[in-house]
Design a protein around this motif. Structure first.
Motif, short mmCIF file in Angstrom:
data_model
loop_
_atom_site.label_atom_id
_atom_site.label_comp_id
_atom_site.label_asym_id
_atom_site.label_seq_id
_atom_site.Cartn_x
_atom_site.Cartn_y
_atom_site.Cartn_z
N UNK A 137 0.82 -1.21 0.00
CA UNK A 137 0.00 0.00 0.00
C UNK A 137 0.86 1.26 0.00
N UNK A 138 2.15 1.11 -0.26
CA UNK A 138 3.05 2.26 -0.27
C UNK A 138 2.79 3.14 -1.48
N UNK A 139 3.28 4.37 -1.41
CA UNK A 139 3.03 5.35 -2.47
C UNK A 139 3.81 5.00 -3.73
N UNK A 140 3.11 4.99 -4.84
CA UNK A 140 3.71 4.77 -6.15
C UNK A 140 4.19 6.10 -6.72
N UNK A 141 4.94 6.02 -7.82
CA UNK A 141 5.39 7.24 -8.48
C UNK A 141 4.21 8.04 -9.01
N UNK A 142 3.16 7.36 -9.47
CA UNK A 142 1.97 8.07 -9.93
C UNK A 142 1.33 8.85 -8.78
N UNK A 143 1.21 8.22 -7.62
CA UNK A 143 0.64 8.92 -6.46
C UNK A 143 1.55 10.06 -6.02
N UNK A 144 2.86 9.83 -6.08
CA UNK A 144 3.79 10.90 -5.76
C UNK A 144 3.63 12.09 -6.68
N UNK A 145 3.42 11.81 -7.96
CA UNK A 145 3.22 12.88 -8.95
C UNK A 145 2.02 13.75 -8.58
N UNK A 146 0.90 13.14 -8.25
CA UNK A 146 -0.31 13.93 -7.99
C UNK A 146 -0.22 14.69 -6.67
N UNK A 147 0.59 14.23 -5.74
CA UNK A 147 0.81 15.02 -4.52
C UNK A 147 1.63 16.27 -4.85
N UNK A 148 2.57 16.14 -5.78
CA UNK A 148 3.36 17.29 -6.21
C UNK A 148 2.49 18.27 -7.01
N UNK A 149 1.57 17.75 -7.81
CA UNK A 149 0.66 18.62 -8.58
C UNK A 149 -0.07 19.59 -7.66
N UNK A 150 -0.62 19.08 -6.58
CA UNK A 150 -1.36 19.97 -5.67
C UNK A 150 -0.42 20.97 -5.02
N UNK A 151 0.77 20.53 -4.61
CA UNK A 151 1.73 21.44 -3.99
C UNK A 151 2.17 22.54 -4.93
N UNK A 152 2.49 22.19 -6.17
CA UNK A 152 2.91 23.19 -7.16
C UNK A 152 1.75 24.15 -7.46
N UNK A 153 0.55 23.62 -7.59
CA UNK A 153 -0.62 24.47 -7.85
C UNK A 153 -0.85 25.43 -6.68
N UNK A 154 -0.66 24.94 -5.46
CA UNK A 154 -0.86 25.79 -4.29
C UNK A 154 0.18 26.91 -4.23
#
Length: 404
Positions: free
Chosen positions: A363-380
């Motif tokens: 259940x660890x974070x994949x690269x795809x999940x890591x990408x979408x967490x960065x998307x929100x941070x960059x957008x913020x």
């Protein structure tokens, strides 16, 4: 005799009263045969935590490290020496550390802005990789890593370990497994804490190296947003400033520019709304999550305030409609594990990494999940600069990622 795996933990061997027991006479304290060897690339505070939890868990070991800062290497050496007499191998180059045939996996804990360049070398080894968060400081690098991971033949896990903090483990179980809240409608997360700590060359005080506070620190929480929402973000609105911390801080002729407070609102495709409250000049360490569904509400928190008579700790409550039970609990791990760092989350992140290396579900974070967490941070971060809502579609298109 069959060993009870729950007791097979090297941590028991650290208890002084058991130090007299020879290795060949250990049963409950014996983790079994050595499974994997890891090298850690970058051994500042996070890298040393990875050394500690690897050695504490016991089935694997840290073989060696690479870090150009001698003090960091000495710190890692001291950590390993608490668990093992085996000397720590110290490499003189990144390439040597990545390509040692004695090693099965690489843990990358270098400064955020170096992740892609380090990973380009690491993937040439064909070894399993655990890459610390945030995976990158910008969308183009994050997407490049995601694409790299898709064709990589071994495990490439992203270090978003907050999903393994006790309060979040239980919140995920209540909301996603037991479905105690019905359909989630709103998500609130709050973090109030002290300022960023010192780093070698103080890279975390500058957005161009860290990605900015809302990427560097808050990607953990945006990963949790995405987990609970189970949907793609549509828009992000954020308001923040550098109100207190490092306003007069300069290093290498550059002035610090990182946010120390912010409010972030995220809207999802499925109608869920999430909001995040950050303050990094509070005299405490405190996190809180509130989930509201159409059938109940969950609140969970953990914190320390340093006061002599503080009763703070881990807490979770679920309040449901009359036809369901409500409950209060104090989620926790064994003290020895929680004290190893991040409330034990890094330790359990390592267990999931080993699971994946063994070919088991993780259940660890994949690269795809890591990408979408960065998307929100960059957008913020972008929203704070513009003073207006940022649509994710617009942001992706501006970065050549409109196909996503």
């Amino acid at each position: 005799m069959k060993k009870n795996k729950e007791f097979a933990n090297r941590g028991h061997a650290l208890v002084p009263k058991f130090a007299y027991v020879p290795e060949e006479d250990r049963f409950l304290m014996d983790p079994g045969p050595l499974k994997y060897r890891f090298n850690v690339i970058g051994v500042g505070v996070n890298g040393q935590e990875h050394v500690r939890v690897t050695m504490l868990e016991g089935r694997c070991t840290v073989h060696g490290v690479y870090d150009p800062n001698p003090s960091s290497v000495e710190g890692a050496r001291r950590v390993k020496a608490q668990f093992s007499d085996e000397p720590l191998v110290v490499y003189d180059s990144l390439e040597a550390a990545c390509n040692d045939p004695a090693v099965d996996g690489l843990i990358i804990c270098t400064p955020n802005h170096t992740h892609l360049d380090v990973l380009k070398v690491a993937v040439q080894s064909g070894k399993h990789i655990l890459l610390e968060k945030p995976m990158a400081t910008n969308l183009k690098d994050a997407y490049a890593i995601w694409q790299m991971a898709q064709s990589y033949p071994k495990v490439l896990q992203i270090g978003l370990q907050y999903r393994y903090k006790p309060i979040y483990v239980e919140a995920i179980h209540e909301a996603k497994v037991r479905r105690s809240l019905g359909e989630i409608k709103t998500i609130t997360i709050l973090e109030h804490r002290e300022p960023f700590l010192d780093k070698v060359r103080q890279w975390n005080k500058f957005s161009k190296y860290s990605g900015g506070t809302l990427v560097e620190k808050c990607c953990h929480y945006f990963d949790l947003f995405n987990l609970f929402a189970a949907s793609r973000p549509v828009s992000v609105y954020a308001s923040g400033s550098q109100a207190v911390n490092f306003r007069d801080f300069e290093y290498g002729g550059e002035r610090s520019d990182i946010l120390d407070n912010a409010f972030v609102i995220v809207e999802y495709e499925n109608g869920i709304r999430a909001n995040f409250n950050l303050c990094m000049f509070a005299p405490m360490v405190y996190e809180e999550i509130v989930l509201c569904g159409d059938e109940g509400r969950l609140k969970a928190s953990e914190g320390e305030n340093g006061q002599a008579h503080s009763q703070w700790g881990s807490y979770l409550e679920v309040i449901c409609l009359p036809d369901r039970t409500s409950r209060v609990m104090t989620p926790s791990y064994p003290a020895l594990i929680e004290e190893s760092g991040h409330s034990g989350a890094t330790y359990y992140e390592h267990l999931r990494w080993i699971d994946a290396m063994d070919g088991k579900p993780s259940t660890a974070a994949t690269a795809e999940e890591g990408f979408w967490s960065v998307v929100i941070g960059v957008a913020a971060e972008e929203s704070v600069k513009r003073g207006e809502k940022v649509t994710v579609r617009e942001l992706l298109e501006a970065n050549g990622l409109g196909h996503l």
